[in-house]
Design an enzyme around this catalytic site. Structure first.
Site, mmCIF file in Angstrom:
data_model
loop_
_atom_site.group_PDB
_atom_site.id
_atom_site.type_symbol
_atom_site.label_atom_id
_atom_site.label_comp_id
_atom_site.label_asym_id
_atom_site.label_seq_id
_atom_site.Cartn_x
_atom_site.Cartn_y
_atom_site.Cartn_z
ATOM 1 N N GLY A 867 0.840 -1.185 0.000
ATOM 2 C CA GLY A 867 0.000 0.000 0.000
ATOM 3 C C GLY A 867 0.875 1.235 0.000
ATOM 4 N N ASP A 1049 -16.172 1.867 -0.070
ATOM 5 C CA ASP A 1049 -15.427 1.363 -1.231
ATOM 6 C C ASP A 1049 -15.786 -0.099 -1.457
ATOM 7 O OD1 ASP A 1049 -13.772 1.300 -3.378
ATOM 8 O OD2 ASP A 1049 -11.906 1.233 -2.242
#
EC number: 2.7.10.1
Length: 1379
Positions: A867, A1049
């Protein structure tokens, strides 16, 4: 049954017993007319004797039924024929009053041979005892021509000292002489005696060697001689007697009985056999004799044979063998059955208990059967070999022997069979499993600790007791003093163990260390239900000894825990100051800290690189035992700390140089085991260089009262000395002037005119200095500043007044308690503009005793994904589920060099994960590593099949719309849906965690997985799988919504697939505060997932549970297109957004059904209040999943297929689905028969409504494919475009947003949507469902620009979190990218 005794003893016992028997009758003996014991008559005379008595009488005379026994007489039971005279000499006569019975014996023409005893006895009394039941008299029939009355016979001579020669005479007063083969023997009344009734007794040795003997007498000078007595030497000892068969004989009626009575006697012995048996009176038996003379003894047998036995033949059979001096007797029982039979029963009941470790246990069964049946033992239906007896014995009893045992008895010849079962319970003494593994004995001071005892035993111990005592030595004692049961239960202990006294029960009031809780529960570990007890210690302060005790009815076990508290983690560590990478020229101090209770003999070494290889250049195996061979000893300073009982060996290296870089080893020795331990620390010396600036200062123009900040960023790990100068004068930190980051940053608040000038940054170290300067110019006047100060003071006074007023108001209003704040997700309850998310996370607790997992039991593997600020690593966790097993997990951690804010964000995400709790369809938290001296890690479940989007794309070729329905599949789906309904009905009284656990138990015990784990890649993907995925995601989102969590999301890339076709939601945006973190404000290259976002989220920045419902509809489109990208072929631009606002939607995906597409359209309703809730979606998809499994044949009809008839509807709902909806409030089984399947654009929006006898369908839904868009190109930065088209360039989005502001915001009642959203339209719920709007209240986020609360911002463009932004927590792709 065998009896052995000599004949005199036998007769004496019989007489005594009979005398006792007769005495009970209280009778008088018979009387004779002759009173003298001897009576003499002459030959040819008539003898008359009268006998009187109380009972019927009978006579016995010589030669008839009598046997002399030492003056007492007994008679044979069978009468013989009278040896003399003709006719019957007995006659009845008249009795008297006291003796009514009379019988007279008349003997005519008497002869010498009639000499002998004459007996009168009671006829019907078996016991014939002289003087009690019988009376006798000896009669001499005197005949001078025949003084001797004997016949020739054999005289048996045995080993006795004296022998009687039976020379019987008719004349009582004769002088008799014995003639042997060698001499004459005269009575001398010393050793030789004469008795006129018995004969002559002589010593055996006098006649032993003679062939015969003869008696002689003289009457009137005439010699008379008796007959010859042939001498025969015979043995008199009987060795043994056996009756075959030895056991009781069992026969059926009609079978043959054969009994063999065998006697082993002395050589040349004579034996007389006599049988006693039930049928002797009828003489049914055939008796045969056999004799075998062997060299050492004689074997004699008597064989009794009985043909065709009957019930009358059952009873006792006795064989008696006698030789005159000794008698042996053997008996057996004969049982005669009418027909074959089998009887079986328990001896000790149906349940047998034993203890593990017993030498043996017997399963006793009583069996009575004939003929003998076959025995077979079974356990759990399996035959046990080598067990053919009625009772089974198990040796070395163990736990696995427990179970149900069945004995089967069969007689195959007659077809008989019987069964009996016994339950064997094996009790197991309790055993504490932690004793088998090494547990730490050193605990860090002021740290929370948890002591655990996991116990297994049968029966399970109900209570596990905890005790403690102060830290002091205990005396040792030997295990040999324990009893055998304790020895069996403690085989794993050492021979010697401590015996400690003064134990106290652990309680919160009386505890040396504060106790948080003592919890006991039952846990299923390694296939067994084990009892776990955990003692949670709030803070380890004082060393003590703890003990857990577990006991049941068969044993007891205890674990002694040495709880030694120290300030050194693990009791042994190395510290370096100032760091492990010192700069050249610094002073380095290495500290070897060891617990003085455990370790001693501290010593420093430095490894020699030249000695780490052998002569051939191979690296040596480094061992602490021989570290002195390849290392140099170094001197250190030893220090003791009495308060903590720690020892520290200090190694100081002043002015360290590059040559002193290397490995430094500290060696210690364990006080108890004398084993040496080593820790190694590598010191990397950094070369000192001239400082370098990353960038130079630039000139600044600033207005009065503004703030400025100048940075002097230095390259390298070591920060040198930094000084700031203004106009060649040193700048010091005062009010309004701040120096931070080791003087790298200079901040001036509320700039004034005198702050203008030339600023110089000087960076120096021992190698040199480097400088950078910049000019600061101040514009404006200080007068304006004074006005601003007045305004600020006035504003402050007013603010203080209103603040006091608000405090008074709030004091009178009931505020939520602190416990209430913990129950929900605080950013949902409180307005985020008022309380930031990081402040809310501060209220959430972190229980380290429950969630902390040791780093040394976590083995990191490959990196699964990266990430922006962290990574996810596959790891192996040992014992994370309170067992000794290894489990694959995913570890989420920050990258190296993470800031404090990033660590705080990850910690906040950890706390919220704990607060939300566990659910089957959510990636659940397993543990965390938060202790210092290591990276912060969050441990979650590992999903081996990756994200759902990639998985669906790989399964396109193997997609099978339908498969044969199996009863197992129908039962499974029914069980899953019913479990969910039951959980939802009981949710008011049951926590989500309890529901989760119960669902898992239900799944593991009653429902077999649709697909096995190993077959998931090979098995084809079916329609049931797609609906099941959708159902599980809806279930997980329902849980998140119940915990006040908004995902923001939701997409297939954020759905992970685990074993058994279980999907789990990940990356639910937990720790993102999009209202306070400036990194989430849309910037030039921000990436927004527009294809999944609801209109209100795109245009109004509103994120609610209902906006997640919109994303769920897009997720359904992804699932039923098998992983395709939404809005295929559509460019995300201004025209797309405009048509999106006007109600244009996606067409149905390739593999969907009408029912699923209607669910998608209902999720895409323009008005958030009209969208279904996740609870509605769980109910709808659950019903659809059941119907899909229950249908026969093909249940998949794609919307894109064309049909030959316009009447073919595409809603294939079985008639069985039309049921009463009282229990299932949200039913989705609706038909639209008026629409042809190929006209997919005519699907009603949001659904069809059944009304009256007709079905109405509302207007069509416009799709992007039906009305192609005009392709308009906009210039954007290259990094704003992706292959999936999921982002929109910032400039283009700004134009759309500005137009949206001018139009007055997004509304579900735009001018172009009147026809689509007419009043006649209805959603999927039909008439029986409440408004969806009732489920949304209180969960909407409003931003500062269009919502109810206001926030001044010049940018006015606060956007949802973008994929490229820098959140305080990890990015949304942090989990999904790992797969």
């Amino acid at each position: 049954m065998k009896r052995v005794c000599t004949l005199p003893l036998w007769l004496w016992l019989g007489i005594v017993s009979e005398a006792d028997l007769v005495s009970s009758y209280s009778m008088t003996p018979p009387t004779l007319s002759i009173t003298e014991e001897e009576h003499i008559i002459n030959a040819k005379d008539t003898l008359t004797i009268t006998c009187r008595g109380q009972h019927p009488l009978e006579w016995s005379w010589p030669g008839a039924r009598w046997t002399p026994v030492e003056g007492r007489r007994r008679w044979n039971s069978q009468p013989q024929q009278r040896p003399v005279g003709a006719g019957n000499p007995e006659e009845d006569c008249e009795g008297t009053g006291t003796k009514p019975y009379c019988k007279v014996l008349v003997l005519t023409e008497s002869q010498a041979n009639d000499t002998g005893y004459y007996h009168c006895y009671y006829k019907y009394i078996d016991a014939k005892i002289e003087g009690t039941t019988a009376v006798s008299a000896y009669i001499f029939v005197r005949d001078f021509e025949q003084p001797f009355i004997n016949k020739p016979e054999t005289l048996l001579i045995s080993k006795k000292e004296n022998t009687w020669v039976p020379c019987l005479v008719s004349i009582p007063d004769l002088n008799v002489t014995l003639i042997s083969q060698n001499s004459l023997i005269h009575p001398d009344r010393k050793t030789i005696f004469w008795d006129n009734k018995k004969g002559m007794q002589v010593p055996t040795q006098l006649i032993r060697d003679s062939l015969f003997v003869q008696c002689e007498t003289v009457i009137d000078n005439k010699v008379f001689k008796s007959n010859f007595f042939i001498i025969h030497i015979a043995g008199i000892e009987l060795y043994d007697i056996q009756l075959y068969p030895k056991k009781a004989m069992e026969l059926l009626v009609g079978e043959k009985l054969v009994l063999n009575c065998t006697v082993w006697a002395e050589f040349n012995s004579g034996v007389r056999f006599q049988w006693t048996y039930p049928g002797k009176q009828m003489q049914r038996a055939v008796i045969e004799s056999e004799r075998r003379s062997l060299q050492t003894h004689t074997e004699l047998s008597s064989i009794l044979t009985l043909h065709n036995v009957s019930q009358q033949d059952l009873g006792r059979y006795t064989c008696t063998a006698t030789n005159g001096a000794q008698m042996l007797e053997e008996s057996t029982d004969v049982i005669v059955h009418e027909k074959p039979f089998i009887n079986v029963e328990w001896r000790k009941g149906p349940v047998i208990e034993a203890t593990a470790g017993d030498e043996a246990v017997k399963l006793p069964v009583k069996v009575v059967a004939y003929p003998q049946p076959d025995f077979q033992w079974y356990k759990a239906g399996k035959l046990i070999p080598k067990q053919s007896q009625s009772s089974m014995q198990i040796k070395d009893v163990a736990e696995h022997h427990a179970g149900t045992y069945t004995l089967v008895l069969r007689n195959r010849l007659v077809g008989l069979e019987k069964r009996i079962s016994l339950q064997l319970i094996v009790n197991v003494p309790p055993r504490i499993h932690e004793k088998e593994t090494s547990s730490p004995s050193i605990y860090s001071r002021r740290s929370p600790q948890a002591l655990t005892c996991t116990v297994y035993g049968i029966p399970a111990p109900e209570v596990i007791q905890w005790q403690w005592r102060p830290w002091m030595p205990c005396r040792m004692f030997s295990r040999r003093s324990l009893n055998s049961r304790h020895r069996a239960a403690r085989r794993h202990q050492r021979d010697r163990m401590p015996e400690c006294k003064d134990w106290k029960d652990v309680s919160r009031q009386d505890a040396v260390n504060p106790i948080e809780s003592i919890d006991t529960w039952v846990e299923f570990v390694e296939g067994r239900n084990k009892t776990v007890s955990k003692l949670a210690i709030q803070e380890a302060n004082v060393s003590a000894m703890y003990k857990c005790i577990a006991s049941n009815k068969v044993g007891r076990d205890e674990r002694l825990i040495y709880f030694y508290v120290t300030t050194i983690p693990d009791g042994f560590e190395i510290e370096s100051q100032p760091s492990e990478e010192p700069i050249e020229g610094q002073d380095l101090q290495l500290s070897c800290n060891a617990d003085n209770y455990t370790y001693e003999n501290l010593q420093w070494y430095r490894l020699n690189l030249s000695k780490l290889h052998d002569e051939e250049g191979n690296p040596l195996v480094l061992d602490c035992k021989n570290v002195h061979h390849y290392a140099t000893k170094m001197q250190g300073e030893l220090r003791f700390q009495p308060d903590s009982n720690d020892a520290t060996l200090l190694l100081t290296i002043p002015n360290i140089s590059l040559g002193e870089e290397g490995d430094y080893v500290c060696e210690v020795q364990n006080r108890k085991t004398r084993e040496k331990h080593c820790h190694k620390k590598y010191i990397s010396v950094q070369a000192l260089e001239i400082p370098r600036l990353k960038q130079n200062l630039t000139d600044i123009w600033v207005n009065v009262s503004d703030s400025i900040e100048m940075r002097c960023k230095v390259d390298g790990n070591h920060v040198p000395d930094i000084s700031w100068y203004k106009d060649e004068k040193l700048v010091e930190e005062v009010s309004g002037i701040d120096l931070a980051d080791f003087n790298q940053r200079l901040s001036i608040q509320r700039v004034r005119e005198e702050d203008a000038g030339l600023y110089l940054c000087s960076v120096c170290n021992a190698k040199g200095c480097v400088n950078s300067s910049a000019s600061v110019s101040v514009e404006g006047s200080d007068d304006k500043t004074n006005v601003e100060i007045v305004i600020l003071i006035g504003t402050g006074v007013i603010a203080v007044f209103f603040w006091i007023l608000l405090i008074i108001i709030f004091c009178n209003i009931k505020r939520p308690a602190h416990a209430d704040i913990k129950t929900g997700y605080l950013s949902i309850i409180m307005d985020p503009g008022e309380v930031p998310l990081e402040e809310q996370c501060a209220y959430l607790p972190y229980d380290s005793s429950k969630w902390e997992f040791p780093r040394d039991r976590l083995r990191l593997g490959k990196v699964l994904g990266h990430g922006a600020f962290g990574k996810v690593v596959e790891a192996s966790a040992f014992g994370i589920n309170k067992s000794n097993s290894c489990e694959t997990v995913a570890a989420k951690m920050l990258k190296e060099g993470a800031t404090a804010s990033e660590q705080k964000a990850l910690m906040s995400e950890l706390k919220i994960l704990i607060h939300i709790g566990n659910h089957l369809n959510v990636v659940n938290l397993l543990g965390a590593c938060t202790k210092p001296n290591g990276p912060l890690m969050v441990i979650v479940e590992f999903c081996k099949y990756g994200n759902l989007s990639n998985y669906l794309r790989t399964k396109r070729e193997g997609f099978s719309p339908y498969r044969e329905k199996s009863p197992r599949l129908r039962i499974q789906v029914q069980s899953i849906v019913e479990a969910v309904r039951a959980d939802r009905r009981s949710r008011s009284g049951t926590s989500d965690s309890a529901i989760f656990n119960r669902f898992l138990m239900h799944k593991s015990q009653t429902v077999q997985p649709i697909q096995e784990v190993d077959d998931l890649w090979q098995s084809p993907l079916t329609m049931e799988d797609l609906i099941c995925y959708s159902f599980q995601v809806a279930r997980g989102m329902e849980f998140l919504a119940s915990r006040k969590c908004i995902h923001r999301d939701l997409a297939a890339r954020n759905i992970l697939l685990s074993e058994n076709n279980v999907v789990k939601i990940c990356d639910f945006g937990l720790a993102r505060d999009i209202y306070k973190d400036p990194d989430y404000v849309r910037k030039g290259s921000a990436r927004l997932p527009l294809k999944w976002m609801a209109p209100e989220s795109i245009f109004d920045k509103v994120y609610t549970t209902q906006s997640d419902v919109w994303s769920f509809g897009v997720l359904l489109w992804e699932i039923f297109s098998l992983g395709a990208s939404p809005y295929p072929g559509v460019q995300i631009n201004e025209e797309f957004c405009q048509r999106f606002k006007d109600g244009t939607r996606m067409r149905a995906p390739e593999y969907t059904t009408a029912e699923i597409y209607r669910i998608m359209l209902s999720c895409w309703h323009g008005d958030p209040k009209e969208r279904p809730t996740f609870s509605d979606l769980v109910e709808i998809l659950g019903n659809l999943l059941q119907e899909n499994v229950q249908q026969e044949g093909k249940d998949y009809i794609p919307l894109n297929d064309s049909h030959s008839s316009e009447d073919d509807g595409f809603s294939q709902v079985p008639s069985s689905a039309q049921q009463n909806s009282d229990e299932e409030d949200f039913d989705m089984r609706i038909r639209c028969h008026s629409l042809a399947a190929r006209y997919y654009n005519c699907v009603s929006f949001p659904g069809c409504l059944t009304g009256g006898n007709q079905i109405r369908c509302s207007s069509r839904i416009k799709t992007f494919e039906e009305f192609p868009m005009t392709h308009t190109m906009y210039k954007a930065h290259p990094d704003n475009q992706t292959d999936s088209g999921m982002v929109l360039a910032s400039e283009e989005f700004e134009r759309i947003e500005n137009r949206h502001r001018k139009e007055g915001g997004f509304s579900s009642k735009g001018p172009n949507r009147t026809a689509e959203l007419s009043a006649e339209q209805s959603d999927l719920r039909g008439r029986c469902r409440p408004s969806y709007g009732s489920q949304v209240g209180g969960q909407t986020f409003y931003n500062s620009e269009y919502g109810e609360l206001s926030e001044h911002s010049e940018d006015r463009s606060c956007t949802p979190p973008a994929e490229g932004a820098s959140p305080p927590a990890l990015h949304a792709s942090f989990f999904s990218e790992q797969y």
